[in-house]
Design a protein around this motif. Structure first.
Motif, mmCIF file in Angstrom:
data_model
loop_
_atom_site.group_PDB
_atom_site.id
_atom_site.type_symbol
_atom_site.label_atom_id
_atom_site.label_comp_id
_atom_site.label_asym_id
_atom_site.label_seq_id
_atom_site.Cartn_x
_atom_site.Cartn_y
_atom_site.Cartn_z
ATOM 1 N N MET A 196 35.767 51.045 38.711
ATOM 2 C CA MET A 196 36.857 50.092 38.628
ATOM 3 C C MET A 196 37.183 49.827 37.171
ATOM 4 O O MET A 196 36.300 49.729 36.345
ATOM 5 C CB MET A 196 36.482 48.788 39.315
ATOM 6 C CG MET A 196 36.411 48.916 40.806
ATOM 7 S SD MET A 196 36.045 47.377 41.628
ATOM 8 C CE MET A 196 37.409 46.371 41.111
ATOM 9 N N ASN A 197 38.433 49.694 36.888
ATOM 10 C CA ASN A 197 38.879 49.441 35.519
ATOM 11 C C ASN A 197 38.828 47.950 35.243
ATOM 12 O O ASN A 197 39.612 47.196 35.782
ATOM 13 C CB ASN A 197 40.298 49.977 35.327
ATOM 14 C CG ASN A 197 40.787 49.795 33.921
ATOM 15 O OD1 ASN A 197 40.076 49.277 33.073
ATOM 16 N ND2 ASN A 197 41.999 50.224 33.682
ATOM 17 N N ASN A 198 37.894 47.519 34.407
ATOM 18 C CA ASN A 198 37.712 46.102 34.109
ATOM 19 C C ASN A 198 38.184 45.728 32.724
ATOM 20 O O ASN A 198 37.850 44.672 32.227
ATOM 21 C CB ASN A 198 36.230 45.718 34.251
ATOM 22 C CG ASN A 198 35.775 45.768 35.684
ATOM 23 O OD1 ASN A 198 36.536 45.438 36.577
ATOM 24 N ND2 ASN A 198 34.566 46.195 35.901
ATOM 25 N N LYS A 199 38.942 46.615 32.030
ATOM 26 C CA LYS A 199 39.337 46.330 30.666
ATOM 27 C C LYS A 199 40.075 45.015 30.535
ATOM 28 O O LYS A 199 39.871 44.275 29.617
ATOM 29 C CB LYS A 199 40.185 47.468 30.110
ATOM 30 C CG LYS A 199 39.369 48.459 29.360
ATOM 31 C CD LYS A 199 40.210 49.296 28.469
ATOM 32 C CE LYS A 199 39.258 49.928 27.492
ATOM 33 N NZ LYS A 199 39.849 50.525 26.402
ATOM 34 N N LYS A 200 40.979 44.703 31.457
ATOM 35 C CA LYS A 200 41.750 43.478 31.382
ATOM 36 C C LYS A 200 41.289 42.476 32.418
ATOM 37 O O LYS A 200 41.996 41.543 32.736
ATOM 38 C CB LYS A 200 43.234 43.791 31.539
ATOM 39 C CG LYS A 200 43.725 44.678 30.414
ATOM 40 C CD LYS A 200 45.200 44.867 30.479
ATOM 41 C CE LYS A 200 45.581 45.922 29.504
ATOM 42 N NZ LYS A 200 46.234 45.501 28.341
ATOM 43 N N PHE A 201 40.116 42.672 32.957
ATOM 44 C CA PHE A 201 39.579 41.794 33.991
ATOM 45 C C PHE A 201 39.105 40.494 33.382
ATOM 46 O O PHE A 201 38.469 40.473 32.344
ATOM 47 C CB PHE A 201 38.426 42.495 34.716
ATOM 48 C CG PHE A 201 37.875 41.685 35.849
ATOM 49 C CD1 PHE A 201 38.569 41.589 37.033
ATOM 50 C CD2 PHE A 201 36.692 41.001 35.710
ATOM 51 C CE1 PHE A 201 38.070 40.835 38.076
ATOM 52 C CE2 PHE A 201 36.184 40.244 36.742
ATOM 53 C CZ PHE A 201 36.878 40.161 37.933
ATOM 54 N N TRP A 245 30.684 45.891 51.714
ATOM 55 C CA TRP A 245 31.801 46.392 50.910
ATOM 56 C C TRP A 245 31.278 47.196 49.722
ATOM 57 O O TRP A 245 31.822 48.250 49.389
ATOM 58 C CB TRP A 245 32.667 45.239 50.415
ATOM 59 C CG TRP A 245 33.711 44.768 51.368
ATOM 60 C CD1 TRP A 245 33.691 43.628 52.121
ATOM 61 C CD2 TRP A 245 34.966 45.402 51.653
ATOM 62 N NE1 TRP A 245 34.839 43.527 52.861
ATOM 63 C CE2 TRP A 245 35.646 44.594 52.593
ATOM 64 C CE3 TRP A 245 35.570 46.574 51.219
ATOM 65 C CZ2 TRP A 245 36.904 44.921 53.087
ATOM 66 C CZ3 TRP A 245 36.830 46.891 51.715
ATOM 67 C CH2 TRP A 245 37.478 46.082 52.637
ATOM 68 N N SER A 246 30.242 46.685 49.059
ATOM 69 C CA SER A 246 29.677 47.375 47.891
ATOM 70 C C SER A 246 29.190 48.769 48.255
ATOM 71 O O SER A 246 29.427 49.734 47.521
ATOM 72 C CB SER A 246 28.524 46.562 47.295
ATOM 73 O OG SER A 246 28.989 45.348 46.758
ATOM 74 N N LYS A 247 28.501 48.882 49.382
ATOM 75 C CA LYS A 247 28.010 50.185 49.827
ATOM 76 C C LYS A 247 29.161 51.112 50.177
ATOM 77 O O LYS A 247 29.165 52.282 49.790
ATOM 78 C CB LYS A 247 27.085 50.018 51.031
ATOM 79 C CG LYS A 247 25.755 49.381 50.694
ATOM 80 C CD LYS A 247 24.930 49.167 51.952
ATOM 81 C CE LYS A 247 23.598 48.515 51.656
ATOM 82 N NZ LYS A 247 22.829 48.282 52.901
ATOM 83 N N LEU A 248 30.127 50.590 50.916
ATOM 84 C CA LEU A 248 31.259 51.409 51.352
ATOM 85 C C LEU A 248 32.106 51.897 50.177
ATOM 86 O O LEU A 248 32.486 53.057 50.107
ATOM 87 C CB LEU A 248 32.144 50.605 52.314
ATOM 88 C CG LEU A 248 33.426 51.302 52.781
ATOM 89 C CD1 LEU A 248 33.098 52.515 53.633
ATOM 90 C CD2 LEU A 248 34.312 50.327 53.529
ATOM 91 N N LEU A 249 32.378 51.003 49.236
ATOM 92 C CA LEU A 249 33.276 51.328 48.126
ATOM 93 C C LEU A 249 32.558 51.911 46.915
ATOM 94 O O LEU A 249 33.191 52.277 45.928
ATOM 95 C CB LEU A 249 34.078 50.089 47.720
ATOM 96 C CG LEU A 249 34.956 49.469 48.825
ATOM 97 C CD1 LEU A 249 35.666 48.231 48.308
ATOM 98 C CD2 LEU A 249 35.952 50.484 49.369
ATOM 99 N N GLY A 250 31.218 51.978 46.982
ATOM 100 C CA GLY A 250 30.460 52.578 45.886
ATOM 101 C C GLY A 250 30.544 51.799 44.584
ATOM 102 O O GLY A 250 30.571 52.383 43.508
ATOM 103 N N TYR A 251 30.606 50.480 44.700
ATOM 104 C CA TYR A 251 30.673 49.636 43.503
ATOM 105 C C TYR A 251 29.890 48.363 43.769
ATOM 106 O O TYR A 251 30.024 47.743 44.824
ATOM 107 C CB TYR A 251 32.129 49.294 43.165
ATOM 108 C CG TYR A 251 32.261 48.543 41.861
ATOM 109 C CD1 TYR A 251 32.305 49.223 40.651
ATOM 110 C CD2 TYR A 251 32.310 47.161 41.840
ATOM 111 C CE1 TYR A 251 32.400 48.546 39.456
ATOM 112 C CE2 TYR A 251 32.406 46.465 40.635
ATOM 113 C CZ TYR A 251 32.452 47.161 39.456
ATOM 114 O OH TYR A 251 32.537 46.493 38.275
ATOM 115 N N ASP A 252 29.074 47.940 42.808
ATOM 116 C CA ASP A 252 28.259 46.736 42.941
ATOM 117 C C ASP A 252 29.105 45.505 42.590
ATOM 118 O O ASP A 252 29.239 45.148 41.427
ATOM 119 C CB ASP A 252 27.041 46.839 42.022
ATOM 120 C CG ASP A 252 26.143 45.624 42.088
ATOM 121 O OD1 ASP A 252 26.394 44.717 42.911
ATOM 122 O OD2 ASP A 252 25.180 45.575 41.308
#
Length: 146
Positions: free
Chosen positions: A1-6, A59-66
């Protein structure tokens, strides 16, 4: 996920889930089947600022993001270093959060604020408790983010 402007201060989990699902081109029908829910329930999750931890884990498991990492980043950036809490028995407990575990997303977030002029080095050190030496190490290590 792009968090640069998060913005780690204001987390809207449902929006992040939706963005990641769209990034992976996951169909609503697949997601509804996976979660055993109706489309309106899926939309409700996307609109929700927070979700139950068991659901976040799925959701984390499904989307591959913690997605829990986002909350950890919030704690690192915005939790007080030390605060005192009085319990019913009047004992004072001191809680100290470790601030030496910085994820790549946090480093990107801090360096982005610095490079855009949103905050100065002094403001970053004061607001987030990041030591001067750590900030300079990041600037040396990630020169393309300056």
């Amino acid at each position: 996920m792009n968090n640069k402007k998060f913005n780690f201060k204001h987390i809207h989990l449902g929006g992040l889930l939706k963005a990641r699902a769209e990034e992976l081109d996951l169909e609503s029908s697949f997601l509804c089947e996976f979660f055993g829910c109706e489309n309106q329930d899926l939309v409700s999750m996307y609109d929700s600022q927070t979700l139950d931890t068991a659901l976040i884990l799925k959701w984390s498991k499904l989307l591959g993001y913690d997605f829990f990492r986002i909350y950890s980043a919030h704690l690192i950036l915005y939790a007080p270093e030390v605060r005192k809490i009085e319990s019913k028995s009047k004992k004072i407990l001191e809680i100290s959060f470790r601030k030496n575990i910085y994820t790549k997303e946090i480093i990107d977030f801090i360096l982005e604020m610095l490079s855009t002029g949103q905050k100065s080095k002094g403001q970053i050190m004061q607001d987030y408790g990041i030591p001067n030496s750590t900030l300079h190490k990041w600037l040396d290590k990630y020169p393309n983010l300056k």
